[in-house]
Motif scaffolding. Structure first.
Motif, PDB file in Angstrom:
ATOM      1  N   PRO B  44       0.821  -1.213   0.000  1.00 45.32           N
ATOM      2  CA  PRO B  44       0.000   0.000   0.000  1.00 45.32           C
ATOM      3  C   PRO B  44       0.856   1.263   0.000  1.00 45.32           C
ATOM      4  CG  PRO B  44      -0.770  -1.562   1.660  1.00 45.32           C
ATOM      5  CD  PRO B  44       0.530  -2.088   1.137  1.00 45.32           C
ATOM      6  N   GLN B 129      -7.635   4.010   3.542  1.00 49.45           N
ATOM      7  CA  GLN B 129      -6.686   2.909   3.726  1.00 49.45           C
ATOM      8  C   GLN B 129      -6.601   2.127   2.429  1.00 49.45           C
ATOM      9  OE1 GLN B 129      -8.669   1.673   7.564  1.00 49.45           O
ATOM     10  NE2 GLN B 129      -6.958   0.241   7.495  1.00 49.45           N
ATOM     11  N   PHE B 130      -5.411   2.014   1.886  1.00 52.29           N
ATOM     12  CA  PHE B 130      -5.183   1.084   0.785  1.00 52.29           C
ATOM     13  C   PHE B 130      -4.680  -0.222   1.383  1.00 52.29           C
ATOM     14  CE2 PHE B 130      -5.297   4.930  -1.663  1.00 52.29           C
ATOM     15  CZ  PHE B 130      -5.817   4.533  -2.883  1.00 52.29           C
ATOM     16  N   GLY B 131      -5.158  -1.317   0.859  1.00 56.10           N
ATOM     17  CA  GLY B 131      -4.694  -2.624   1.315  1.00 56.10           C
ATOM     18  C   GLY B 131      -3.639  -3.168   0.373  1.00 56.10           C
ATOM     19  N   PRO B 132      -3.025  -4.297   0.716  1.00 55.98           N
ATOM     20  CA  PRO B 132      -2.014  -4.881  -0.165  1.00 55.98           C
ATOM     21  C   PRO B 132      -2.620  -5.258  -1.519  1.00 55.98           C
ATOM     22  CG  PRO B 132      -1.958  -5.891   2.021  1.00 55.98           C
ATOM     23  CD  PRO B 132      -3.195  -5.052   1.968  1.00 55.98           C
ATOM     24  N   PHE B 178     -10.328   1.684   1.115  1.00 61.71           N
ATOM     25  CA  PHE B 178     -11.492   1.966   1.946  1.00 61.71           C
ATOM     26  C   PHE B 178     -11.480   3.438   2.355  1.00 61.71           C
ATOM     27  CE2 PHE B 178      -9.938  -2.316   2.534  1.00 61.71           C
ATOM     28  CZ  PHE B 178     -11.067  -3.100   2.372  1.00 61.71           C
ATOM     29  N   ASN B 180     -13.109   5.947   4.974  1.00 57.25           N
ATOM     30  CA  ASN B 180     -13.829   5.900   6.245  1.00 57.25           C
ATOM     31  C   ASN B 180     -14.033   7.310   6.799  1.00 57.25           C
ATOM     32  OD1 ASN B 180     -14.859   5.243   8.744  1.00 57.25           O
ATOM     33  ND2 ASN B 180     -12.855   4.777   9.629  1.00 57.25           N
TER      34      ASN B 180
END
Lengths: 209, 293
Positions: B44, B129-132, B178, B180
């Motif tokens: 990320p 949030q960026f995830g892998p 995501f 939020n």
């Protein structure tokens, strides 16, 4: 006293529940600590006033149904870090730091918890309310904070009810000589005190807190 | 442009051809892969850096286009906190309001900036949030030696970098993200910041391409806006519905040779779509203000 259980399955590509003894090159425990499990549940729902809270009781390590289990996969994960935990000189000179971590790869956990707290009076039961709020939010797709597996960048690819295509890895037995349990002295509004559990055993894929 | 915003769930579908989407500093810059099953990995941090790079230079075309499309800087600015050469003491002396107004990446991704003088008052968690990013199937790594006719070492008139060109032959990756809103009140993030993010995402690789990363294409940048700030549809259902799969007849446990080996969803099932305020592919999004620039 009535019981108010909840349960949640979570999975993702990577997880990091750092062992304090691994210092600046963090290595993950194979399972979330009690604190981390509690925090993960609280990302979906919690009561800000602390009338009731989640008390994790058990974590199970899962594998895809029918796959060979008996081991936890780890993954090297290096990244550049520019945060406040660098040496003073690095911060002053604006130098980044490379962190070499070892994370858990492809984890899937089933977390069980009871809800503890005030018994409440007539018409008002914080434990029941929190249980209901948690279940409702899962169905609605709501959360207070996006759930993550330890580090917030290790987002989940799933969180919700148990899935039939995953099963507890009953071939997995591990012993952890010392495991961080919590960094607070109370479940709510605690002061910083790190607490460790000793001779922790994961038996047939399950850790009982 | 809007000030308030709803929860968002995104999925990037990234096609990698003879490129290294994210080198591993712990492995001689080899493309990151999972040791357990050989799937490719993009951190990320790596993706967020590309978004920051697009916004860092005030004269950059993508930055100018982003602000033209989403609305100009007003009281808030779109600086990048994570920049080389920043004056930490000057930043530390800023008021919290000025700090929030200055840095787009601090508002969107959060920050851990701290100096003794500011006592950590700027630290916030991120709204986004960026995830892998993980490839659907394992990837094959190709290693080639590079040569340099002119040479780079002082006493040599030619050069060679053995096995320096390390790339993924082909891989189809997905990366979730995501949005939020619950974290927005602390970081100062608003709808304009999210619009800028949405504008930037399709350009992340195209405008940061390099010799080792010539062909990394975002095929789809799905963005599902929920009906309220808390969320109206479970994120995992959205992500699962949009994830590409290998077509029948192609082994999911073997590296792919091309994109034709995959079934790539192009829409959400109606029962999920009905739970959302909007659903779109940011790669195809029309920005009404862009034409006025």
């Amino acid at each position: 006293m009535s019981s108010y259980p909840i349960q949640l399955e979570v999975s993702g590509p990577l997880a990091m529940y750092a062992r304090p003894d691994t210092g600046g090159s963090p290595t993950s425990y194979p399972v979330p600590t009690w604190s981390a499990a509690k925090g993960l549940l609280e990302s979906i729902a919690y009561l800000a006033q602390g009338e009731a809270w989640f008390h994790p009781t058990r974590v199970e390590i899962c594998r895809p149904v029918g796959s060979i289990g008996g081991a936890v996969s780890f993954q090297r994960y290096a990244f550049n870090y520019g945060g406040p935990l660098r040496k003073d000189l690095n911060i002053k000179t604006g130098t980044g730091m490379q962190v070499f971590a070892t994370a858990v790869a492809n984890p899937c956990y089933r977390i069980y918890a009871d809800i503890r707290g005030a018994r409440g009076g007539s018409g008002r039961n914080p434990r029941h309310y929190l249980q209901n709020l948690f279940e409702r939010r899962l169905k609605q797709g709501r959360c207070f904070k996006t759930p993550a597996l330890g580090w917030s960048e290790f987002t989940c690819d799933y969180w919700g009810p148990f899935r039939p295509e995953w099963e507890v890895d009953d071939a997995l037995d591990l012993e952890i000589p010392s495991m961080l349990s919590s960094v607070w002295d109370r479940a709510q509004d605690g002061a910083y005190v790190s607490r460790f559990a000793h001779d922790v055993r994961i038996e047939k894929g399950a850790l009982v807190f | 442009m809007s000030e308030a915003f709803n929860r968002g769930t995104g999925l990037l579908v990234i096609n990698v051809i003879n490129s290294n989407p994210n080198g591993d500093p712990d492995g001689e810059s080899e493309p990151r892969t999972f040791e357990a099953d050989g799937r490719g990995l993009i951190s990320p941090v790596s993706f967020k850096r590309k978004l920051r790079d697009l916004m860092e230079n005030a004269d950059a075309d993508v930055r100018k286009a982003a602000l033209a499309a989403t609305g100009p800087e007003t009281k808030k600015h779109f600086g990048i906190l994570e920049s080389r050469g920043r004056d930490r003491k000057a930043i530390s002396a800023m008021s919290l309001g000025d700090f929030r107004a200055a840095y787009w990446d601090g508002r969107v991704f959060g920050n851990t900036f701290v100096e003794k003088a500011d006592q950590g008052k700027f630290i916030t968690t991120g709204v986004v949030q960026f995830g892998p990013g993980v490839s659907v199937s394992p990837v094959e790594i190709v290693r080639l030696t590079l040569t340099n006719k002119a040479g780079v070492e002082g006493d040599k008139d030619r050069g060679m970098a053995p096995l320096a060109f390390r790339v993924v032959h082909h891989g189809l990756y997905t990366m979730p993200f995501f949005v939020n809103p619950s974290a927005a009140h602390k970081s100062g993030c608003d709808g304009h910041d999210i619009d800028v993010l949405k504008f930037l995402i399709p350009h992340a690789y195209a405008h940061t391409a390099s010799g080792i990363r010539p062909e990394v294409h975002i095929l789809h940048a799905w963005y599902a806006e929920h009906k309220n700030p808390l969320g109206s549809c479970p994120d995992p259902l959205i992500l699962a519905a949009l994830k590409p799969k290998k077509k029948a007849g192609f082994d999911p446990n073997k590296p792919s040779l091309g994109i034709d080996e995959y079934d790539i969803p192009t829409a959400l099932p109606e029962e999920l779509r009905a739970r959302l305020a909007s659903f779109e592919d940011l790669c195809l999004k029309e920005w009404p203000l862009a034409g006025a620039a």
